[in-house]
Scaffold this motif. Structure first.
Motif, PDB file in Angstrom:
ATOM      1  N   ASP A 120       1.025  -1.627   0.226  1.00 61.57           N
ATOM      2  CA  ASP A 120      -0.028  -0.075   0.107  1.00 61.57           C
ATOM      3  C   ASP A 120       0.764   1.285   0.177  1.00 61.57           C
ATOM      4  O   ASP A 120       0.365   2.400  -0.093  1.00 61.57           O
ATOM      5  N   THR A 121       2.039   1.167   0.107  1.00 59.06           N
ATOM      6  CA  THR A 121       3.448   2.645  -0.404  1.00 59.06           C
ATOM      7  C   THR A 121       3.517   2.985  -1.517  1.00 59.06           C
ATOM      8  O   THR A 121       3.993   1.695  -2.735  1.00 59.06           O
ATOM      9  N   VAL A 122       3.442   3.756  -2.476  1.00 61.47           N
ATOM     10  CA  VAL A 122       4.347   4.055  -3.987  1.00 61.47           C
ATOM     11  C   VAL A 122       4.865   4.939  -3.764  1.00 61.47           C
ATOM     12  O   VAL A 122       5.018   6.083  -3.034  1.00 61.47           O
ATOM     13  N   SER A 123       6.489   5.037  -3.502  1.00 59.52           N
ATOM     14  CA  SER A 123       7.748   6.038  -3.261  1.00 59.52           C
ATOM     15  C   SER A 123       8.546   6.263  -4.776  1.00 59.52           C
ATOM     16  O   SER A 123       8.602   5.376  -5.617  1.00 59.52           O
ATOM     17  N   ILE A 124       8.130   6.928  -5.516  1.00 60.06           N
ATOM     18  CA  ILE A 124       8.942   7.854  -6.654  1.00 60.06           C
ATOM     19  C   ILE A 124      10.242   9.345  -6.326  1.00 60.06           C
ATOM     20  O   ILE A 124       9.336  10.212  -5.572  1.00 60.06           O
ATOM     21  N   GLU A 125      10.506   8.965  -7.272  1.00 65.52           N
ATOM     22  CA  GLU A 125      11.348  10.044  -7.532  1.00 65.52           C
ATOM     23  C   GLU A 125      11.193  10.492  -8.629  1.00 65.52           C
ATOM     24  O   GLU A 125      11.227  10.062  -9.650  1.00 65.52           O
ATOM     25  N   LEU A 126      11.043  12.145  -8.501  1.00 63.16           N
ATOM     26  CA  LEU A 126      10.707  12.605  -9.535  1.00 63.16           C
ATOM     27  C   LEU A 126      11.427  13.893  -9.926  1.00 63.16           C
ATOM     28  O   LEU A 126      12.200  14.519  -9.204  1.00 63.16           O
ATOM     29  N   ALA A 130      10.807  13.987  -4.160  1.00 62.33           N
ATOM     30  CA  ALA A 130      10.558  12.636  -3.114  1.00 62.33           C
ATOM     31  C   ALA A 130       9.665  12.326  -3.023  1.00 62.33           C
ATOM     32  O   ALA A 130       9.050  13.566  -2.187  1.00 62.33           O
ATOM     33  N   ASP A 131       8.045  11.576  -3.574  1.00 61.97           N
ATOM     34  CA  ASP A 131       6.855  11.484  -3.036  1.00 61.97           C
ATOM     35  C   ASP A 131       6.226  10.082  -2.402  1.00 61.97           C
ATOM     36  O   ASP A 131       7.157   8.625  -2.809  1.00 61.97           O
ATOM     37  N   PHE A 132       5.756  10.219  -1.640  1.00 56.57           N
ATOM     38  CA  PHE A 132       5.416   8.232  -0.656  1.00 56.57           C
ATOM     39  C   PHE A 132       3.700   9.124  -0.618  1.00 56.57           C
ATOM     40  O   PHE A 132       3.212   9.433   0.770  1.00 56.57           O
ATOM     41  N   TRP A 133       3.448   8.110  -1.170  1.00 55.35           N
ATOM     42  CA  TRP A 133       1.982   7.400  -1.016  1.00 55.35           C
ATOM     43  C   TRP A 133       1.938   6.024  -0.125  1.00 55.35           C
ATOM     44  O   TRP A 133       2.708   4.911  -0.475  1.00 55.35           O
ATOM     45  N   TYR A 134       0.639   6.831   0.475  1.00 56.21           N
ATOM     46  CA  TYR A 134       0.029   5.625   1.762  1.00 56.21           C
ATOM     47  C   TYR A 134      -1.488   5.422   1.062  1.00 56.21           C
ATOM     48  O   TYR A 134      -1.946   6.252   1.457  1.00 56.21           O
ATOM     49  N   LEU A 135      -1.621   4.197   0.458  1.00 59.35           N
ATOM     50  CA  LEU A 135      -3.033   4.046  -0.312  1.00 59.35           C
ATOM     51  C   LEU A 135      -4.203   3.012   1.252  1.00 59.35           C
ATOM     52  O   LEU A 135      -3.269   2.039   2.010  1.00 59.35           O
ATOM     53  N   LYS A 136      -4.896   3.089   1.461  1.00 57.48           N
ATOM     54  CA  LYS A 136      -5.872   1.508   1.252  1.00 57.48           C
ATOM     55  C   LYS A 136      -6.996   2.001   0.945  1.00 57.48           C
ATOM     56  O   LYS A 136      -7.527   2.996   0.859  1.00 57.48           O
ATOM     57  N   ASN A 137      -7.685   0.875   0.810  1.00 60.47           N
ATOM     58  CA  ASN A 137      -8.517   0.405  -0.220  1.00 60.47           C
ATOM     59  C   ASN A 137      -8.907   1.239  -1.283  1.00 60.47           C
ATOM     60  O   ASN A 137     -10.332   1.941  -1.615  1.00 60.47           O
ATOM     61  N   GLY A 138      -7.672   1.715  -2.232  1.00 54.22           N
ATOM     62  CA  GLY A 138      -8.079   2.304  -3.380  1.00 54.22           C
ATOM     63  C   GLY A 138      -7.753   3.464  -3.051  1.00 54.22           C
ATOM     64  O   GLY A 138      -8.561   4.297  -4.503  1.00 54.22           O
ATOM     65  N   LYS A 139      -7.693   4.557  -1.878  1.00 56.57           N
ATOM     66  CA  LYS A 139      -7.926   6.093  -1.519  1.00 56.57           C
ATOM     67  C   LYS A 139      -6.389   6.279  -1.304  1.00 56.57           C
ATOM     68  O   LYS A 139      -5.663   5.163  -0.112  1.00 56.57           O
ATOM     69  N   VAL A 140      -6.023   7.201  -0.782  1.00 59.06           N
ATOM     70  CA  VAL A 140      -4.709   7.828  -0.432  1.00 59.06           C
ATOM     71  C   VAL A 140      -5.247   8.369   0.588  1.00 59.06           C
ATOM     72  O   VAL A 140      -6.179   8.754   1.196  1.00 59.06           O
ATOM     73  N   GLU A 141      -4.476   7.891   0.977  1.00 64.70           N
ATOM     74  CA  GLU A 141      -4.549   8.252   3.227  1.00 64.70           C
ATOM     75  C   GLU A 141      -3.749   8.796   3.162  1.00 64.70           C
ATOM     76  O   GLU A 141      -4.415  10.413   4.085  1.00 64.70           O
ATOM     77  N   LYS A 142      -2.673   9.172   2.590  1.00 66.32           N
ATOM     78  CA  LYS A 142      -2.083  10.195   3.715  1.00 66.32           C
ATOM     79  C   LYS A 142      -0.327  10.237   2.187  1.00 66.32           C
ATOM     80  O   LYS A 142       0.051   9.482   1.044  1.00 66.32           O
ATOM     81  N   PHE A 143      -0.141  11.301   1.949  1.00 68.60           N
ATOM     82  CA  PHE A 143       0.956  11.801   1.105  1.00 68.60           C
ATOM     83  C   PHE A 143       1.533  13.017   1.260  1.00 68.60           C
ATOM     84  O   PHE A 143       1.533  14.150   1.765  1.00 68.60           O
ATOM     85  N   ASP A 144       3.146  12.347   1.605  1.00 66.57           N
ATOM     86  CA  ASP A 144       4.568  13.247   2.096  1.00 66.57           C
ATOM     87  C   ASP A 144       4.930  13.171   0.192  1.00 66.57           C
ATOM     88  O   ASP A 144       5.494  12.515  -0.107  1.00 66.57           O
ATOM     89  N   CYS A 145       5.222  14.879   0.676  1.00 66.72           N
ATOM     90  CA  CYS A 145       6.011  15.620  -0.838  1.00 66.72           C
ATOM     91  C   CYS A 145       6.873  16.447  -0.017  1.00 66.72           C
ATOM     92  O   CYS A 145       6.233  17.262   0.706  1.00 66.72           O
ATOM     93  N   PHE A 146       8.464  15.797  -0.329  1.00 66.44           N
ATOM     94  CA  PHE A 146       9.547  16.608  -0.429  1.00 66.44           C
ATOM     95  C   PHE A 146       9.613  16.860  -1.405  1.00 66.44           C
ATOM     96  O   PHE A 146      10.575  16.494  -2.602  1.00 66.44           O
ATOM     97  N   VAL A 147      10.135  18.493  -1.535  1.00 60.33           N
ATOM     98  CA  VAL A 147       9.791  19.280  -2.690  1.00 60.33           C
ATOM     99  C   VAL A 147      11.559  20.144  -2.963  1.00 60.33           C
ATOM    100  O   VAL A 147      11.660  20.263  -1.030  1.00 60.33           O
ATOM    101  N   GLY A 148      12.166  20.029  -3.554  1.00 63.93           N
ATOM    102  CA  GLY A 148      13.876  21.030  -3.570  1.00 63.93           C
ATOM    103  C   GLY A 148      13.197  22.069  -3.719  1.00 63.93           C
ATOM    104  O   GLY A 148      13.459  22.697  -4.711  1.00 63.93           O
ATOM    105  N   TYR A 149      12.850  22.994  -2.721  1.00 62.50           N
ATOM    106  CA  TYR A 149      11.987  24.279  -3.085  1.00 62.50           C
ATOM    107  C   TYR A 149      13.910  25.286  -3.280  1.00 62.50           C
ATOM    108  O   TYR A 149      13.526  26.156  -3.565  1.00 62.50           O
ATOM    109  N   THR A 150      14.503  25.005  -2.506  1.00 58.81           N
ATOM    110  CA  THR A 150      15.904  26.012  -2.599  1.00 58.81           C
ATOM    111  C   THR A 150      15.997  26.389  -3.738  1.00 58.81           C
ATOM    112  O   THR A 150      16.338  26.974  -4.306  1.00 58.81           O
ATOM    113  N   THR A 151      16.390  24.705  -4.792  1.00 54.86           N
ATOM    114  CA  THR A 151      16.602  24.714  -5.934  1.00 54.86           C
ATOM    115  C   THR A 151      15.983  25.302  -6.838  1.00 54.86           C
ATOM    116  O   THR A 151      16.338  26.544  -7.867  1.00 54.86           O
ATOM    117  N   MET A 152      14.031  24.963  -6.920  1.00 58.18           N
ATOM    118  CA  MET A 152      13.878  25.583  -7.488  1.00 58.18           C
ATOM    119  C   MET A 152      13.443  27.475  -6.811  1.00 58.18           C
ATOM    120  O   MET A 152      13.266  27.828  -8.352  1.00 58.18           O
TER     121      MET A 152
END
Length: 218
Positions: A144-150, A179-201
């Motif tokens: 139920d965890t989807v981790s993505i480097e983007l 870096a994004d970390f998605w936590y799902l349950k029963n086909g829905k997202v319960e928590k989405f933790d997003c780490f954006v490189g704001y200094t670079t942005m």
């Protein structure tokens, strides 16, 4: 952007196309396989269509041996990315991918969104970068965890509200490590933790943080 179609499905899924990862959705009604305009994701589904081996082959997965459950979770996450794209923006569809008590955590500034406010998440980035695109580089699915480097990409064409006032857009391009970390349950997202490189942005937007001013205050 080429749109792959699938008839008689009840939710949107996403596929990777071209060299990088471009997100294309399969809508709830039949669509032409050559259709290139924006499509809206289904908003009233209890099931998610399965990703095909061909679709999975185009994704930068760390492990391609996914269970059906994991494939469905991945489809939900990919759809959330699709409806947050600048050319297919749909804030309501983004909110629908979350559970009723689901939350988005913008981890670097420490800000959280829930309920209808979840729609502000894609709208904020699209407001700064109307052509915002998320280039998914590495995807790991573990139950139920989807981790993505983007990388969040786009052109600075919208005003940025800073603590010191409004920064006018200057047309600069950004390519922001995320870096994004998605936590799902029963086909829905319960928590989405997003780490954006704001200094670079900010640097890529032409915004210089005034460290000297901060030092002189002490």
């Amino acid at each position: 952007m080429k749109l792959l179609s699938r008839k008689s499905i009840t939710a949107a899924t996403a596929v990777a196309i071209l060299g990088g990862l471009s997100i294309a959705a399969v809508p709830s009604q039949a669509a032409s396989s050559t259709h290139t305009s924006t499509s809206t994701a289904a908003h009233s589904s209890t099931s998610v269509p399965d990703l095909t081996p061909r679709q999975l082959a185009k994704l930068p997965l760390t492990d391609r041996h996914l269970s059906k459950h994991e494939r469905h979770n991945l489809a939900v996450v990919l759809n959330a990315y699709y409806v947050a794209e600048g050319n297919s923006l749909d804030a309501k569809a983004f909110v629908y991918d979350f559970a009723k008590d689901g939350v988005f955590n913008d981890m670097v500034p420490g800000v959280s969104y829930s309920g209808k406010a979840l729609g502000n998440v894609p709208l904020y980035m699209a407001g700064l970068f109307p052509d915002v695109h998320r280039d998914l580089r590495r995807i790991t699915v573990n139950s139920d965890t989807v981790s993505i480097e983007l990388s969040i990409q786009g052109t600075f064409k919208g005003p940025f509200q800073s603590p010191a006032g409004t920064v006018k857009p200057n047309g600069k391009r950004v390519d922001v490590p995320t870096a994004d970390f998605w936590y799902l349950k029963n086909g829905k997202v319960e928590k989405f933790d997003c780490f954006v490189g704001y200094t670079t942005m900010y640097q890529q937007m032409g915004i210089t943080i005034d460290w000297a001013s901060a030092v002189n205050k002490h």
